[in-house]
Design an enzyme around this catalytic site. Structure first.
Site, short mmCIF file in Angstrom:
data_model
loop_
_atom_site.label_atom_id
_atom_site.label_comp_id
_atom_site.label_asym_id
_atom_site.label_seq_id
_atom_site.Cartn_x
_atom_site.Cartn_y
_atom_site.Cartn_z
N ASP A 63 0.79 -1.23 0.00
CA ASP A 63 0.00 0.00 0.00
C ASP A 63 0.83 1.29 0.00
N CYS A 90 -16.60 -7.83 -15.66
CA CYS A 90 -17.72 -6.98 -15.22
C CYS A 90 -18.90 -7.07 -16.20
N CYS A 145 -22.76 -5.35 -16.22
CA CYS A 145 -23.15 -4.96 -14.85
C CYS A 145 -22.71 -3.53 -14.56
N CYS A 195 -22.26 -1.32 -8.96
CA CYS A 195 -21.42 -0.48 -8.09
C CYS A 195 -21.62 1.00 -8.42
N CYS A 214 -23.29 3.63 -5.52
CA CYS A 214 -22.40 4.51 -4.76
C CYS A 214 -23.21 5.68 -4.19
N CYS A 230 -15.57 10.38 -2.88
CA CYS A 230 -15.64 9.05 -2.25
C CYS A 230 -15.63 9.15 -0.73
N CYS A 248 -15.71 3.14 3.40
CA CYS A 248 -16.99 2.74 2.81
C CYS A 248 -16.75 1.46 2.01
N CYS A 253 -19.58 -0.11 -2.76
CA CYS A 253 -19.37 -0.54 -4.15
C CYS A 253 -18.79 -1.95 -4.24
N CYS A 255 -21.42 -5.91 -5.22
CA CYS A 255 -20.82 -6.60 -6.37
C CYS A 255 -21.15 -8.11 -6.33
C1 B12 Z 1 -5.13 6.49 -3.32
C2 B12 Z 1 -5.86 5.24 -2.88
C3 B12 Z 1 -7.20 5.35 -2.52
C4 B12 Z 1 -8.02 6.61 -2.81
C5 B12 Z 1 -8.35 6.61 -4.33
C6 B12 Z 1 -8.89 5.25 -4.83
C7 B12 Z 1 -8.72 5.02 -6.31
N1 B12 Z 1 -9.65 4.27 -6.85
O1 B12 Z 1 -7.78 5.51 -6.89
C8 B12 Z 1 -9.24 6.42 -1.87
C9 B12 Z 1 -8.95 7.12 -0.55
C10 B12 Z 1 -10.56 6.95 -2.40
C11 B12 Z 1 -9.21 4.92 -1.67
C12 B12 Z 1 -10.33 4.18 -1.31
C13 B12 Z 1 -10.30 2.82 -1.11
N2 B12 Z 1 -9.23 2.02 -1.09
CO1 B12 Z 1 -7.45 2.59 -1.64
N3 B12 Z 1 -5.75 2.94 -2.33
C14 B12 Z 1 -5.19 3.99 -2.84
C15 B12 Z 1 -3.75 3.69 -3.30
C16 B12 Z 1 -2.77 4.21 -2.23
C17 B12 Z 1 -3.39 4.28 -4.68
C18 B12 Z 1 -4.44 4.03 -5.78
C19 B12 Z 1 -4.12 4.76 -7.05
O2 B12 Z 1 -3.02 4.65 -7.58
N4 B12 Z 1 -5.06 5.54 -7.57
C20 B12 Z 1 -4.88 6.25 -8.81
C21 B12 Z 1 -5.92 5.80 -9.85
C22 B12 Z 1 -5.54 6.31 -11.26
O3 B12 Z 1 -5.86 4.41 -9.90
P1 B12 Z 1 -7.16 3.46 -9.84
O4 B12 Z 1 -8.35 4.20 -9.38
O5 B12 Z 1 -6.75 2.24 -9.11
O6 B12 Z 1 -7.41 3.26 -11.40
C23 B12 Z 1 -6.94 2.15 -12.11
C24 B12 Z 1 -8.04 1.63 -13.02
O7 B12 Z 1 -9.29 2.02 -12.57
C25 B12 Z 1 -7.65 2.02 -14.39
N5 B12 Z 1 -8.28 3.20 -14.97
C26 B12 Z 1 -8.24 4.44 -14.54
N6 B12 Z 1 -8.85 5.25 -15.39
C27 B12 Z 1 -9.31 4.49 -16.41
C28 B12 Z 1 -10.02 4.81 -17.53
C29 B12 Z 1 -10.37 3.80 -18.40
C30 B12 Z 1 -11.13 4.19 -19.60
C31 B12 Z 1 -9.99 2.44 -18.11
C32 B12 Z 1 -10.36 1.36 -19.01
C33 B12 Z 1 -9.27 2.14 -16.94
C34 B12 Z 1 -8.94 3.17 -16.12
O8 B12 Z 1 -6.28 2.30 -14.36
C35 B12 Z 1 -5.88 2.70 -13.07
C36 B12 Z 1 -4.53 2.13 -12.92
O9 B12 Z 1 -4.00 2.34 -11.66
C37 B12 Z 1 -3.78 2.11 -3.38
C38 B12 Z 1 -2.45 1.43 -3.05
C39 B12 Z 1 -1.48 1.52 -4.23
N7 B12 Z 1 -0.27 1.93 -3.93
O10 B12 Z 1 -1.83 1.22 -5.35
C40 B12 Z 1 -4.88 1.75 -2.36
C41 B12 Z 1 -5.82 0.57 -2.70
C42 B12 Z 1 -6.23 0.74 -4.14
N8 B12 Z 1 -6.97 0.80 -1.84
C43 B12 Z 1 -7.50 -0.27 -1.38
C44 B12 Z 1 -8.69 -0.32 -0.61
C45 B12 Z 1 -8.98 -1.60 0.16
C46 B12 Z 1 -9.55 0.78 -0.59
C47 B12 Z 1 -10.99 0.83 -0.07
C48 B12 Z 1 -11.77 -0.44 -0.31
C49 B12 Z 1 -10.97 1.18 1.43
C50 B12 Z 1 -12.35 1.39 2.03
N9 B12 Z 1 -13.13 0.37 2.22
O11 B12 Z 1 -12.70 2.50 2.37
C51 B12 Z 1 -11.56 2.04 -0.86
C52 B12 Z 1 -12.14 1.56 -2.22
C53 B12 Z 1 -12.67 2.68 -3.06
C54 B12 Z 1 -12.60 2.31 -4.55
N10 B12 Z 1 -13.73 1.98 -5.13
O12 B12 Z 1 -11.50 2.33 -5.11
C55 B12 Z 1 -6.77 -1.51 -1.88
C56 B12 Z 1 -7.62 -2.14 -2.99
C57 B12 Z 1 -7.61 -3.66 -3.02
C58 B12 Z 1 -8.37 -4.14 -4.22
N11 B12 Z 1 -9.03 -5.28 -4.10
O13 B12 Z 1 -8.38 -3.54 -5.29
C59 B12 Z 1 -5.40 -0.91 -2.34
C60 B12 Z 1 -4.74 -1.61 -3.51
C61 B12 Z 1 -4.47 -0.95 -1.09
C62 B12 Z 1 -3.92 -2.34 -0.82
N12 B12 Z 1 -2.60 -2.48 -0.81
O14 B12 Z 1 -4.63 -3.30 -0.64
N13 B12 Z 1 -7.99 4.39 -1.94
S1 SF4 Z 2 -20.68 -4.46 -9.25
FE1 SF4 Z 2 -18.84 -5.72 -9.54
S2 SF4 Z 2 -19.20 -6.86 -11.45
FE2 SF4 Z 2 -20.68 -5.17 -11.36
S3 SF4 Z 2 -19.67 -3.54 -12.54
FE3 SF4 Z 2 -19.21 -3.19 -10.40
S4 SF4 Z 2 -17.27 -4.19 -10.04
FE4 SF4 Z 2 -18.08 -4.98 -11.98
S1 SF4 Z 3 -16.13 3.39 -1.45
FE1 SF4 Z 3 -18.27 4.11 -1.21
S2 SF4 Z 3 -18.23 6.28 -1.76
FE2 SF4 Z 3 -16.31 5.36 -2.52
S3 SF4 Z 3 -16.76 4.76 -4.62
FE3 SF4 Z 3 -17.22 2.97 -3.38
S4 SF4 Z 3 -19.42 3.18 -2.88
FE4 SF4 Z 3 -18.71 5.17 -3.63
#
Ligand code: B12
Ligand code: SF4
Ligand code: SF4
Length: 346
Positions: free
Chosen positions: A131, A185, A188, A191, A195, A211, A238, A241, A245
């Site tokens: 992380d 996915c 579907c 999520c 949200c 978020c 939270c 989402c 799923c």
């Molecule tokens: C910053 C961060 C957050 C931020 C931003 C989340 C986010 N989605 O970016 C916040 C605080 C909101 C957050 C929340 C959560 N997080 Co967090 N977070 C991180 C962290 C430190 C960096 C993520 C990152 O690089 N974000 C930048 C964006 C660009 O990346 P991304 O959203 O993952 O997007 C990817 C794809 O979606 C895709 N993508 C993006 N844009 C597009 C567009 C198109 C068209 C396509 C096809 C694809 C695509 O490419 C991206 C590649 O990285 C990671 C750890 C790490 N070092 O990676 C943990 C991590 C992602 N988090 C984690 C967790 C557990 C959570 C939460 C569940 C915690 C909670 N219950 O509250 C929530 C989940 C929310 C969610 N739906 O993501 C886990 C996820 C495990 C998993 N199964 O995926 C991680 C990996 C930590 C870990 N080591 O386990 N988190």
């Molecule tokens: S609820 Fe799960 S299977 Fe459905 S779109 Fe979201 S991540 Fe994909």
């Molecule tokens: S963690 Fe909660 S607020 Fe964040 S994207 Fe998922 S459902 Fe939305």
């Protein structure tokens, strides 16, 4: 030393999944700069500061050839927040219930790296992150075959779902890569539609500033007034989402005795009022060595106050009036108490 031997050792050390991703210019790594430019990182300045390192693990380790990706299931046998109709419940994201995963998983990875050096000698580099490292963990996990990056942006494994912590060992060994995971996915969009704040702005793209996980954990100052109602009774993180799923529909199974992910008593099935009435000293003790230590007692109280205001829960509101713990006088906490009481008729 082969990838198969590393995977076998990882399983012995308690990891649920292990796969190997090649070090390469994976196309998903390129989304980060645009995501940052759109302002989706909010106050998480560390993501922009480390963007160059996050673009490619070879910036961190020029000799890197493989990323050994690991997943650890943290689900426990407790109901989902979406199953709890009672708005007086203090909702905490399940990843944060037990021991601090950074500590637990780092220790397991250190043991894996030590074993790799015993087996393979010292003639290779290896660096382990969980992380906190400058690594886009989900991208490597996908290319290691652990699961696909889903529309809610979480990595989902088709057998075990998405309640997993990701971690990885970047290493200079040219290990045999696994087959990348395929997106399942389909059509579907549960999520996205579930949200509470519309934070998943398009499939696979999350705006952190909307978020609840960001608002309740990462945001350090005041929670914007216009976002307080949407927090509802989510006092820390939270899970919505992921709860909706279909890939997480299977029951958790019986909790392993002594599992580090079981909830601590202070946060197990508590109401908002009970949480608020817990003395600062007790809360501080309960947060120690848990993932929630990130927010501390002050921000936890800020969040509970917002939840009391957003839900209008009578017991929680009277707790806000009655309890006089030291952190209640903190200006940040006091402002949120004031808002909650004002929003509910003073
Ligand atoms: C910053 C961060 C957050 C931020 C931003 C989340 C986010 N989605 O970016 C916040 C605080 C909101 C957050 C929340 C959560 N997080 Co967090 N977070 C991180 C962290 C430190 C960096 C993520 C990152 O690089 N974000 C930048 C964006 C660009 O990346 P991304 O959203 O993952 O997007 C990817 C794809 O979606 C895709 N993508 C993006 N844009 C597009 C567009 C198109 C068209 C396509 C096809 C694809 C695509 O490419 C991206 C590649 O990285 C990671 C750890 C790490 N070092 O990676 C943990 C991590 C992602 N988090 C984690 C967790 C557990 C959570 C939460 C569940 C915690 C909670 N219950 O509250 C929530 C989940 C929310 C969610 N739906 O993501 C886990 C996820 C495990 C998993 N199964 O995926 C991680 C990996 C930590 C870990 N080591 O386990 N988190
Ligand atoms: S609820 Fe799960 S299977 Fe459905 S779109 Fe979201 S991540 Fe994909
Ligand atoms: S963690 Fe909660 S607020 Fe964040 S994207 Fe998922 S459902 Fe939305």
């Amino acid at each position: 030393m082969t990838g198969a031997e590393i995977k076998a050792r990882a399983a012995e050390l308690g990891f649920d999944l292990c796969g190997i991703a090649p070090v390469a210019d994976h196309k998903e790594l390129a989304f980060l700069p645009e995501w940052l430019a759109r302002g989706y990182a909010g106050e998480m300045g560390y993501l922009a500061r480390s963007a160059e390192r996050r673009a490619d693990v070879r910036v961190v380790m020029p000799a890197a050839r493989s990323v050994i990706c690991l997943a650890t299931v943290y689900n426990t046998d407790r109901p989902y927040s979406t199953e709890l109709a009672d708005r007086s419940a203090a909702l905490i994201a399940r990843y944060a219930w037990g021991e601090d995963y950074h500590e637990v998983i780092q220790a397991r990875m250190d043991a894996l790296v030590a074993w790799m050096h015993e087996r393979g000698g010292l003639d290779f580099e290896a660096r382990a992150y969980v992380d906190t490292g400058p690594v886009q963990e989900r991208v490597y996990a996908q290319y290691a075959g652990l699961g696909w990056i889903a529309k809610n942006t979480c990595v989902i494994n088709p057998e075990i779902g998405s309640w997993i912590f990701l971690s990885e060992i970047i290493c200079s060994l040219p290990l045999e890569p696994d087959v990348p995971a395929l997106d399942q996915c389909g059509t579907c969009r549960l999520c996205i539609d579930s949200c509470p704040t519309g934070a998943i702005v398009e499939p696979y793209v999350l705006d952190s500033t909307r978020c609840l996980s960001y608002l309740t954990i990462e945001l350090k100052g005041e929670i914007p007034i216009d976002q307080r109602e949407s927090i509802g009774n989510h006092i820390y993180g939270c899970d919505v989402c992921q709860e909706v799923c279909p890939w997480n529909a299977q029951p958790a199974g019986e909790d392993a005795p002594g599992s580090p992910w079981l909830p601590r008593a202070a946060f197990d099935g508590r109401t908002l009022a009970e949480t608020w009435r817990t003395p600062d000293t007790e809360l501080r003790r309960a947060l120690k060595h848990s993932a929630m230590t990130r927010a501390g007692v002050r921000r936890l109280r800020r969040n509970v106050a917002v939840s009391a205001g957003a839900t209008g829960d009578a017991d929680a509101l009277s707790a806000l009036r009655d309890v006089h713990e030291p952190t209640c006088d903190d200006p940040l906490v006091a402002e949120h108490i004031h808002w909650a009481l004002e929003a509910n008729g003073g």
